[in-house]
Motif scaffolding. Structure first.
Motif, PDB file in Angstrom:
ATOM      1  N   UNK A  40       0.822  -1.206   0.000  1.00  0.00           N
ATOM      2  CA  UNK A  40       0.000   0.000   0.000  1.00  0.00           C
ATOM      3  C   UNK A  40       0.858   1.258   0.000  1.00  0.00           C
ATOM      4  N   UNK A  41       2.092   1.156   0.440  1.00  0.00           N
ATOM      5  CA  UNK A  41       2.929   2.345   0.566  1.00  0.00           C
ATOM      6  C   UNK A  41       3.254   2.972  -0.786  1.00  0.00           C
ATOM      7  N   UNK A  42       3.659   2.226  -1.780  1.00  0.00           N
ATOM      8  CA  UNK A  42       3.887   2.873  -3.081  1.00  0.00           C
ATOM      9  C   UNK A  42       2.631   3.546  -3.622  1.00  0.00           C
ATOM     10  N   UNK A  43       1.465   2.939  -3.364  1.00  0.00           N
ATOM     11  CA  UNK A  43       0.227   3.555  -3.830  1.00  0.00           C
ATOM     12  C   UNK A  43      -0.046   4.870  -3.104  1.00  0.00           C
ATOM     13  N   UNK A  44       0.317   4.913  -1.832  1.00  0.00           N
ATOM     14  CA  UNK A  44       0.039   6.100  -1.029  1.00  0.00           C
ATOM     15  C   UNK A  44       1.080   7.198  -1.215  1.00  0.00           C
ATOM     16  N   UNK A  45       2.360   6.818  -1.305  1.00  0.00           N
ATOM     17  CA  UNK A  45       3.426   7.815  -1.272  1.00  0.00           C
ATOM     18  C   UNK A  45       4.276   7.839  -2.540  1.00  0.00           C
ATOM     19  N   UNK A  46       4.207   6.823  -3.370  1.00  0.00           N
ATOM     20  CA  UNK A  46       5.041   6.816  -4.560  1.00  0.00           C
ATOM     21  C   UNK A  46       6.320   6.037  -4.340  1.00  0.00           C
ATOM     22  N   UNK A  47       7.277   6.284  -5.184  1.00  0.00           N
ATOM     23  CA  UNK A  47       8.550   5.568  -5.152  1.00  0.00           C
ATOM     24  C   UNK A  47       9.419   6.082  -4.015  1.00  0.00           C
ATOM     25  N   UNK A  48      10.469   5.322  -3.646  1.00  0.00           N
ATOM     26  CA  UNK A  48      11.403   5.835  -2.633  1.00  0.00           C
ATOM     27  C   UNK A  48      11.972   7.203  -2.979  1.00  0.00           C
ATOM     28  N   UNK A  49      12.234   7.449  -4.258  1.00  0.00           N
ATOM     29  CA  UNK A  49      12.765   8.755  -4.656  1.00  0.00           C
ATOM     30  C   UNK A  49      11.747   9.864  -4.385  1.00  0.00           C
ATOM     31  N   UNK A  50      10.462   9.565  -4.625  1.00  0.00           N
ATOM     32  CA  UNK A  50       9.435  10.573  -4.348  1.00  0.00           C
ATOM     33  C   UNK A  50       9.319  10.828  -2.852  1.00  0.00           C
ATOM     34  N   UNK A  51       9.409   9.771  -2.062  1.00  0.00           N
ATOM     35  CA  UNK A  51       9.355   9.945  -0.607  1.00  0.00           C
ATOM     36  C   UNK A  51      10.541  10.786  -0.137  1.00  0.00           C
ATOM     37  N   UNK A  52      11.723  10.491  -0.656  1.00  0.00           N
ATOM     38  CA  UNK A  52      12.917  11.229  -0.247  1.00  0.00           C
ATOM     39  C   UNK A  52      12.859  12.686  -0.665  1.00  0.00           C
ATOM     40  N   UNK A  53      12.099  13.002  -1.711  1.00  0.00           N
ATOM     41  CA  UNK A  53      12.017  14.393  -2.160  1.00  0.00           C
ATOM     42  C   UNK A  53      11.313  15.299  -1.153  1.00  0.00           C
ATOM     43  N   UNK A  54      10.564  14.696  -0.248  1.00  0.00           N
ATOM     44  CA  UNK A  54       9.876  15.508   0.758  1.00  0.00           C
ATOM     45  C   UNK A  54      10.807  15.959   1.882  1.00  0.00           C
ATOM     46  N   UNK A  55      11.975  15.327   1.978  1.00  0.00           N
ATOM     47  CA  UNK A  55      12.954  15.733   2.980  1.00  0.00           C
ATOM     48  C   UNK A  55      13.642  17.007   2.505  1.00  0.00           C
ATOM     49  N   UNK A  56      13.431  18.121   3.197  1.00  0.00           N
ATOM     50  CA  UNK A  56      13.993  19.402   2.758  1.00  0.00           C
ATOM     51  C   UNK A  56      15.162  19.861   3.623  1.00  0.00           C
ATOM     52  N   UNK A  57      15.279  19.371   4.845  1.00  0.00           N
ATOM     53  CA  UNK A  57      16.407  19.750   5.707  1.00  0.00           C
ATOM     54  C   UNK A  57      16.780  18.573   6.586  1.00  0.00           C
ATOM     55  N   UNK A  58      18.061  18.182   6.527  1.00  0.00           N
ATOM     56  CA  UNK A  58      18.536  17.206   7.492  1.00  0.00           C
ATOM     57  C   UNK A  58      18.879  17.936   8.788  1.00  0.00           C
ATOM     58  N   UNK A  59      19.467  17.211   9.752  1.00  0.00           N
ATOM     59  CA  UNK A  59      19.693  17.805  11.075  1.00  0.00           C
ATOM     60  C   UNK A  59      20.612  19.028  11.012  1.00  0.00           C
ATOM     61  N   UNK A  60      21.669  18.967  10.218  1.00  0.00           N
ATOM     62  CA  UNK A  60      22.598  20.097  10.145  1.00  0.00           C
ATOM     63  C   UNK A  60      21.940  21.317   9.491  1.00  0.00           C
ATOM     64  N   UNK A  61      21.229  21.074   8.397  1.00  0.00           N
ATOM     65  CA  UNK A  61      20.561  22.194   7.730  1.00  0.00           C
ATOM     66  C   UNK A  61      19.471  22.788   8.611  1.00  0.00           C
ATOM     67  N   UNK A  62      18.799  21.938   9.354  1.00  0.00           N
ATOM     68  CA  UNK A  62      17.730  22.425  10.230  1.00  0.00           C
ATOM     69  C   UNK A  62      18.299  23.254  11.370  1.00  0.00           C
ATOM     70  N   UNK A  63      19.444  22.832  11.887  1.00  0.00           N
ATOM     71  CA  UNK A  63      20.071  23.599  12.959  1.00  0.00           C
ATOM     72  C   UNK A  63      20.534  24.958  12.455  1.00  0.00           C
ATOM     73  N   UNK A  64      21.056  24.988  11.242  1.00  0.00           N
ATOM     74  CA  UNK A  64      21.470  26.264  10.659  1.00  0.00           C
ATOM     75  C   UNK A  64      20.279  27.184  10.441  1.00  0.00           C
ATOM     76  N   UNK A  65      19.180  26.613   9.941  1.00  0.00           N
ATOM     77  CA  UNK A  65      17.984  27.421   9.684  1.00  0.00           C
ATOM     78  C   UNK A  65      17.368  27.937  10.995  1.00  0.00           C
TER      79      UNK A  65
END
Length: 773
Positions: A713-738
């Motif tokens: 059901x996950x691919x139907x709901x969220x798409x491919x792993x690449x599409x899921x990863x595209x929603x990540x906009x800041x990792x921990x270091x970038x978030x701390x900087x922001x």
């Protein structure tokens, strides 16, 4: 000049008392939670304490030599205890948590424990607040024949001061100073009032009714030699039975009046954003109306002697205007100028909109409630100043106790069973009946005495028959053929609309559009449910804070979890989620789901369980009841309930949120969860994920792409792993900087104000970047 000074002192006394009470309410919700049951516990403790103080200590008001000295001591005690109360509530948290863990979550015993601890922390300072009125009344009212007018002056001053105190606290003091410092301001004002009162007491003569020094007893005379006892003074216009009726009727008016106020507040919240300052604005307006009505009563009692017919007319007017208020609420959504006449600034717009709505709807009936006080006190005291302290204390005490009962019955019995409109109509009829009975006791035979009360009752019944269906009170855009669910409960008013042609469902909670099934919203729901389970495939337990329509919980339920605990403050939302079965995968009938009706923070304080996954539904930081779910204390509580490999994911909507507030929440989140990452799925919705390990986009792709990703059901709901990863906009270091450096959000300084301009900037930033490496 001295009388004017006393009026000013009582004005400032009302101002300081409201500052204390709002601080206590804010602090108590941190201990007991932010649901209606927690607020009710605080409500019972503060108003119950005030009623006890007015009745118990008021018995002594007429017996002391200098009531102003006692009044000054009351101010000193209130200042000290009022400033200590927030600390006392905080200190009781470990004991309250321990006792609360003895009982089943959302049981009646939990609510009883809330009431007990609220009374323990707030009863004594509230008792001192209640005692101020009878002692000031004893000092201020010294002349027979103008008792109602002078008591009306005190009441007007107190209500006006309380109105200013409410607005000042909600809009200025709490946002700029914080809870503890605001309490210090009120305590300092209490100290100044005590000094000012003592200075006036030096020049005020002692009350002649006070006990005098003991003198030598005279020889006892025989009964036959005593002069004949003088007959009691004739009542000024009413007999003893009528005086008792006035007392009972005014007590019942407290039941009706505060019940009406609760209904009006619930309805007004559906027209506004229900932000952290909304309660202060509505309360200020209501108190200001009481003060204005009392001012009219002062003018009225100065021009004529008050009779039972006056009392009857006021009760009838209260009933009719309260009924007309329902029609105004029905028509208000068609007044487009209400939403376009104000500034484009979201904060200014929200404040002015709430003020105008309140003025157009509830101000007049609330003012008539204020007018009732000088009228009733004139009748009940029969314009005698001899025992005014005791009498006004008794009136206030029974009125307040009745008001507590009215509010509780409205919230937990009347609204869930018969709805807002029927409850309000019933209360209006009760006012009309009181007016009719009062006219019978007036013992006049004029045409007016016969026609006005009966005509008012007949008009009220006719208005009831003309009322439209009550949906408009809970959902001000009105009912349509697309409305599939509507329910009014103690906590929320829920409406669900289904538009098959648009392939969308929408859930409105207290008038606000909170849950939709458009693609952007569904994407966030699915990510919030699936992602923590994908990153922790060994997870066995999950906690959902804020069930909503169940889509997130349903997504979690597709991942072989042994137990899912879902917490929501509203039973109505659990019922409404039945309409979302296709979207939530019929999760309400899952054997692993356990539902709890409880406040989110209070649930965490009560439960002893730890979870592999904890998530939150869409919760607005600017909401009056949700701000406490974005503080350092809340995040620390979540962290203590996570297993070593557990993940926490929180929905952080930024519509109406300024960027500085948004950054402050992120800083606070990352202080507790240093590996926090930020996700953006479109619209005004971001999500914060706290894994127990650093998570980059490369690591995420490796975890999602290695072997079987889990459920089909996950691919139907969220798409491919690449599409899921595209929603990540800041990792921990970038978030701390922001997020940068700065203050953290704590229980004492959390106060988020709506800001439309900040929303636009945040969306632009997230759509353009920065991106995680």
């Amino acid at each position: 000049m001295q009388r004017l000074t006393l009026i000013i002192i009582f004005f400032l006394s009302g101002l300081a008392a409201l500052i204390h009470q709002l601080v206590w309410m804010r602090q108590a919700t941190l201990l007991f939670g932010g649901n209606v049951y927690a607020y009710s516990a605080v409500f019972v403790a503060t108003l119950g304490g005030a009623a006890l103080g007015a009745y118990w200590l008021g018995q002594w008001a007429d017996r002391v030599k200098s009531p102003l000295v006692i009044y000054a001591l009351l101010q000193v005690g209130l200042g000290l205890l009022g400033a200590l109360a927030p600390f006392a509530l905080l200190a009781m948290r470990p004991l309250y948590t321990t006792i609360a863990q003895w009982f089943a979550i959302d049981s009646a015993w939990i609510n009883a424990t809330r009431v007990y601890f609220a009374m323990l922390g707030l009863m004594v300072p509230s008792l001192l607040i209640g005692a101020t009125l009878p002692f000031m009344a004893r000092a201020f009212v010294r002349q027979a024949g103008c008792v109602g007018r002078q008591l009306g002056q005190l009441y007007m001053a107190q209500m006006a001061g309380a109105a200013v105190g409410s607005g000042l606290t909600g809009l200025v003091l709490l946002p700029s100073l914080g809870a503890y410092e605001t309490a210090y301001v009120a305590a300092g004002l209490n100290g100044l009032l005590a000094l000012g009162t003592l200075w006036i007491a030096r020049s005020q003569p002692q009350w002649p009714g006070a006990p005098q020094k003991r003198v030598r007893k005279l020889p006892r005379l025989k009964k036959s030699s005593l002069p004949p006892e003088a007959p009691p003074a004739a009542p000024s216009g009413i007999g003893s039975i009528t005086a008792k009726f006035v007392f009972v009727a005014y007590t019942l008016s407290g039941f009706i009046g505060l019940g009406d106020a609760l209904i009006w507040t619930r309805i007004l919240s559906t027209f506004t954003a229900n932000t952290v300052f909304s309660f202060s604005i509505v309360l200020s307006l209501f108190l200001l109306a009481l003060a204005a009505g009392s001012g009219i009563g002062i003018w009225w009692t100065r021009r004529r002697a008050i009779t039972m017919m006056h009392f009857a007319h006021v009760e009838i007017l209260i009933g009719l205007t309260a009924m007309l208020t329902l029609f105004i609420f029905a028509w208000a959504p068609n007044w487009g100028w209400l939403t376009t006449a104000f500034s484009n600034n979201l904060l200014t717009h929200s404040i002015l909109l709430e003020l105008w709505l309140g003025l157009l709807t509830v101000f007049v009936p609330a003012a008539l409630l204020g007018l009732l006080f000088p009228v009733v006190t004139s009748l009940y005291t029969q314009e005698s100043a001899e025992a005014v302290g005791k009498q006004v204390g008794r009136l206030y005490a029974f009125y307040t106790i009745s008001a507590i009962l009215g509010a509780l019955i409205v919230a937990f019995v009347a609204i869930p069973r018969i709805g807002l409109q029927a409850t309000a109509a019933t209360f209006s009829v009760l006012n009309l009946i009181i007016g009719v009975v009062a006219s019978w006791l007036a013992l006049t035979h004029s045409v007016q005495s016969r026609l006005v009360p009966q005509g008012g009752l007949a008009l009220g019944i006719a208005l009831i028959l003309l009322l439209p269906p009550g949906y408009y009170l809970g959902f001000h855009q009105g009912a349509t053929e697309q409305m599939k669910f509507y329910a009014e409960g103690p906590e929320t008013i829920v409406a669900v609309f289904d538009a098959p042609d648009q392939k969308s469902k929408r859930m409105f909670v207290n008038g606000g559009d909170e849950v939709a099934t458009d693609p952007t919203s569904l994407r966030a729901f699915r990510l919030l449910g699936h992602l923590p389970a994908l990153l922790n495939p060994e997870a066995q337990s999950a906690l959902m804070l804020g069930f909503g329509n169940g889509i997130v919980t349903g997504s979690l339920n597709t991942h072989n979890l042994a137990r899912i605990d879902a917490v929501d403050r509203s039973t109505e939302q659990f019922k409404a989620a039945e309409l979302y079965q296709p979207e939530n995968y019929n999760v309400l009938h899952s054997q692993v789901l356990h539902k709890f009706r409880e406040d989110e923070r209070n649930f965490l304080a009560q439960t002893l369980d730890n979870y592999d996954i904890i998530t939150t539904d869409i919760l607005q930081p600017v909401n009056a009841n949700r701000w406490m779910l974005f503080t350092q204390e809340f995040y620390n509580s979540v962290a203590t309930h996570l297993t070593p490999k557990g993940l926490f994911m929180q929905w952080l909507p930024f519509d109406q949120l300024s960027e500085p507030d948004y950054k402050q929440i992120i800083r606070t989140f990352q202080t507790t969860f240093p590996n926090a990452t930020l996700w953006y799925t479109g619209g005004n919705q971001t999500l914060l994920l706290a894994p127990p390990y650093p998570l980059s986009k490369e690591r995420l792709l490796a975890m999602l792409g290695s072997g079987d990703p889990g459920d089909t059901v996950v691919p139907d709901d969220l798409g491919t792993p690449a599409e899921i990863a595209s929603y990540l906009v800041m990792d921990a270091d970038a978030l701390q900087t922001y997020g940068g450096r700065g203050l953290l959000v704590t229980d004492q300084n959390a106060f988020f104000l709506p800001d439309a301009e900040g929303t636009a900037k945040l969306r632009q930033m997230l759509e353009a970047g920065p991106k995680a490496p």
